[in-house]
Design an enzyme around this catalytic site. Structure first.
Site, short mmCIF file in Angstrom:
data_model
loop_
_atom_site.label_atom_id
_atom_site.label_comp_id
_atom_site.label_asym_id
_atom_site.label_seq_id
_atom_site.Cartn_x
_atom_site.Cartn_y
_atom_site.Cartn_z
N ASP A 188 -0.10 -41.41 2.43
CA ASP A 188 0.89 -42.48 2.42
C ASP A 188 0.69 -43.48 3.55
O ASP A 188 0.29 -43.13 4.65
CB ASP A 188 2.30 -41.90 2.51
N TYR B 240 -1.19 -40.81 -14.06
CA TYR B 240 -0.82 -41.82 -13.06
C TYR B 240 -2.11 -42.37 -12.47
O TYR B 240 -2.83 -41.67 -11.77
CB TYR B 240 0.03 -41.12 -11.99
N GLU C 202 10.75 -41.27 -9.84
CA GLU C 202 9.85 -40.48 -8.99
C GLU C 202 10.52 -40.35 -7.62
O GLU C 202 10.71 -41.34 -6.91
CB GLU C 202 8.49 -41.17 -8.84
#
Lengths: 269, 407
Positions: free
Chosen positions: A61, A176, A50
């Site tokens: 993030d 995911y 990734e």
């Protein structure tokens, strides 16, 4: 058209192995080292890569990936240079699946069709756009489908059952699961909280199931490998690489960090 | 005079069910937030139709905010401009000194009804932060305000006000250390504390339903203006002028007039040191469509799609994006967007202060500057309405520094 993600996960499933999926922010700390670091990841036993495309406003993030993105951008890393790096990587590695992970605006500016075409040519297998849920992805999706690139989607602890079924229907490659409500690299893994949601996801989808966010140690990785098909390690790895003083040092750090994780995943009781 | 009738939420044009104004808007957020947005959509849809909720909101607007705000004829400013009659909608007279409180009163009340005990907000100039801290204090909610390090320095008084009100102000040191980065940090907080936290977005941007909700809460400005025009002048204005950063005061003024075709609308962006200098914050005038902070709209980015650092003398306009409904109004031609430089805004700041005894916020000074230009091109029997979105007390330090005056 076959996609490397399918081929890889089928092979893993046959051999009973779990996938190690490292995430790195491309271009940090030095854009010159990008391709060598990718090969080092594969050499360390990674199954799917990734690759974080740096964005100026990475709202999902934590500080580690924020800072890595800022450094990479300041050194001129763009979506285009990441795609080019994948093309160079592919000269020596035709098989390891590559997923680009990032935010939508760089793809907007590149142009959906041009990006999908160039990414497919470079050997990109999947795209994970953190800020683009499947509902908003239709136009991009059409371009990706045309080039055989898979859209990878996240499932969160807050995702409802109805929505999970919707996402499962849209997803390709793998699903995911984000292990906690938060930003990348923030919390520690709460292993006990995983079994329930992973079971529910399994009941809705036959796709391989990856778990990420908060996996920092070999012990975490082994515990997740008991429940999921793939283990994603991001911030903890980015933190290792960022202090490298040379390309060789960066590659050694990658291998030194991932080796015990790979070992723990392969030697579970 | 029935002010409360104006305060009920009415809307004349709506986006589609998932918040798209044509190609703009939508919900571009990480998966963890999708459910929270659905909950918010549902809660807003429910409570906006609830009589008790709306009565409480109307009452707060009247007795706490101090609405309606006057519609004031700026006689000397009009004489100087030499054209259309200039009227000022005095949002600077609201409690806390700007239009921002219209929205925070509504959203904090919604948070309260949703059972959220903690509110967070982002702020640029500090006005939205102060307005959030104010309503949180009153409802007993804990409040965290994210503010860029750069803005903390240029808006020190507002930072202290927020702290006095019991809010925690967290300095944001990532990226350009201004409003856009404060928004990123607030989003990160929300994702991490989603169960008990309500995010009060301060402008008509962000993911659906924020652009609609923030507009609706601010639309009281336009509804009042419409009624006051009829009462005081027996006609609608020929033109509306409002500054646009994210665009909440402009959207609040414009929205009730959208279907009144003869009323022209002008959004005034920050041209900073000039549009050609690249140092500005005029996303509608000089940007292009893209995706930032949860919605598709005009924004300022480079060729790689990285969001650019912006510049404006006014912290509240120093933002590289804009609300999606403005993008839609621009493309459809219903509203026109122009830009005014730092210098022009500062001149207007002094003009209004000296001619009318009203000290405008630097944000609002952009609208005043363009209003004077536009009035000069219009006839004396026409009327131009400028939204004076906030008062300038917070900006005296900035103005003094720019003019090399030590206080």
């Amino acid at each position: 058209m076959s996609n490397r993600l399918d081929t890889r996960f089928e092979a893993l499933s046959r051999s009973g192995r779990k996938a190690l999926v490292p995430f790195i922010t491309m271009g940090d700390p030095d854009p010159e080292w990008m391709v060598d670091i990718l090969h080092a990841l594969v050499k360390s036993g990674s199954d799917v890569l990734e690759l974080g495309v740096p964005f100026s406003d990475p709202a999902a993030d934590g500080p580690v990936i924020q800072m890595a993105s800022e450094r990479a951008i300041s050194r001129g890393v763009t979506l285009r240079s990441v795609v080019d790096a994948v093309a160079t990587f592919r000269c020596r590695d035709p098989d390891t699946p590559v997923v680009l992970m990032g935010y939508l605006n760089p793809i907007e500016r590149y142009g959906y069709a041009a990006f999908a075409r160039d990414a497919a040519r470079a050997g990109v297998d999947g795209i994970l756009t953190v800020d683009c849920p499947p509902e908003e992805m239709k136009a991009l999706r059409d371009c990706l489908d045309e080039q055989g690139i898979y859209p990878i989607f996240l499932v969160a602890p807050t995702t409802t059952s109805a929505r999970l079924r919707f996402i499962a229907g849209q997803a390709r490659g793998y699903l995911y699961y984000v292990s906690f409500k938060g930003i990348t690299g923030a919390n520690s893994l709460d292993r006990a909280s995983l079994a329930g949601p992973l079971g529910e996801i399994r009941s809705c989808s036959d796709l391989p199931l990856a778990v990420g966010f908060g996996i920092k140690t070999a012990e975490d990785a082994a515990a997740v490998a008991d429940l999921a098909d793939a283990v994603v390690i991001g911030s903890a790895l980015v933190e290792q690489v960022r202090n490298a003083v040379s390309c060789d040092d960066a590659c050694e750090r990658v291998m030194g960090f991932l080796a015990p994780i790979r070992h723990a995943m392969d030697n579970r009781d | 005079m029935s002010s409360e009738a104006d305060q009920t939420i009415l809307t004349t044009s709506e986006p589609d069910e998932s918040g798209h104004f044509g190609p703009y808007g939508g919900s571009y957020v990480a998966e963890t937030l999708m459910h929270a947005l659905d909950e918010l959509k549902e809660a807003y849809g429910r409570w906006r139709q609830d009589e008790e909720f709306m009565a409480r909101l109307d009452s707060d607007l009247t007795y706490y905010v101090g609405r309606p705000s006057p519609l004031y004829f700026a006689r000397r400013l009009t004489e100087l401009a030499g054209g259309a009659r200039i009227l000022l909608k005095r949002e600077d007279l609201n409690h806390t000194g700007a239009h921002k409180i219209n929205n925070t009163v509504g959203q904090a009340l919604l948070a309260h009804y949703m059972g959220k005990s903690r509110v967070i907000a982002e702020t640029g100039a500090g006005q939205h932060g102060v307005a959030s801290a104010t309503v949180a204090a009153r409802l007993g909610q804990s409040c965290v305000v994210y503010m860029g390090e750069v803005d903390i320095h240029r808006q020190a008084i507002n930072v202290f006000r927020m702290r006095l009100l019991g809010a925690e102000v967290r300095s944001v040191t990532s990226g350009s250390k201004t409003l856009k980065d404060a928004l990123n940090e607030a989003m990160r907080d929300w994702v991490s504390n989603i169960d008990d936290t309500y995010y009060i977005i301060g402008t008509v941007a962000g993911p659906h339903p924020y652009p609609v909700m923030v507009r609706d809460f601010n639309a009281v400005v336009g509804r009042e203006a419409c009624r006051q025009m009829m009462e005081q002048y027996d006609t609608l204005p020929d033109a509306l002028v409002a500054c646009v950063g994210g665009g909440s005061n402009a959207m609040g003024l414009f929205h009730p007039f959208i279907e009144d075709a003869p009323v022209k609308m002008f959004g005034v962006e920050a041209a900073g040191r000039g549009l050609s200098s690249g140092q500005h914050a005029a996303s509608l005038c000089a940007g292009r469509p893209g995706v930032l902070h949860g919605c598709r709209s005009y924004l300022m980015d480079d060729d790689a799609g990285q969001i650019m650092h912006t510049h404006s003398v006014s912290a509240g306009l120093d933002y590289p994006g804009v609300g999606p409904e403005h993008a839609w109004l621009k493309d459809s031609g219903r509203a026109e967007y122009v830009a005014v430089t730092d210098q022009e805004a500062l001149e207007a700041f002094h003009r209004l202060t000296r001619l009318e005894g009203i000290l405008p916020a630097l944000e609002s000074s952009h609208a005043v500057a363009y209003g004077m230009k536009l009035a000069a091109e219009m006839k004396a029997d026409q009327t131009l309405l400028v939204n004076l979105s906030g008062r300038g007390d917070k900006d005296v330090q900035t103005v003094a520094e720019l003019e090399n005056i030590s206080l």
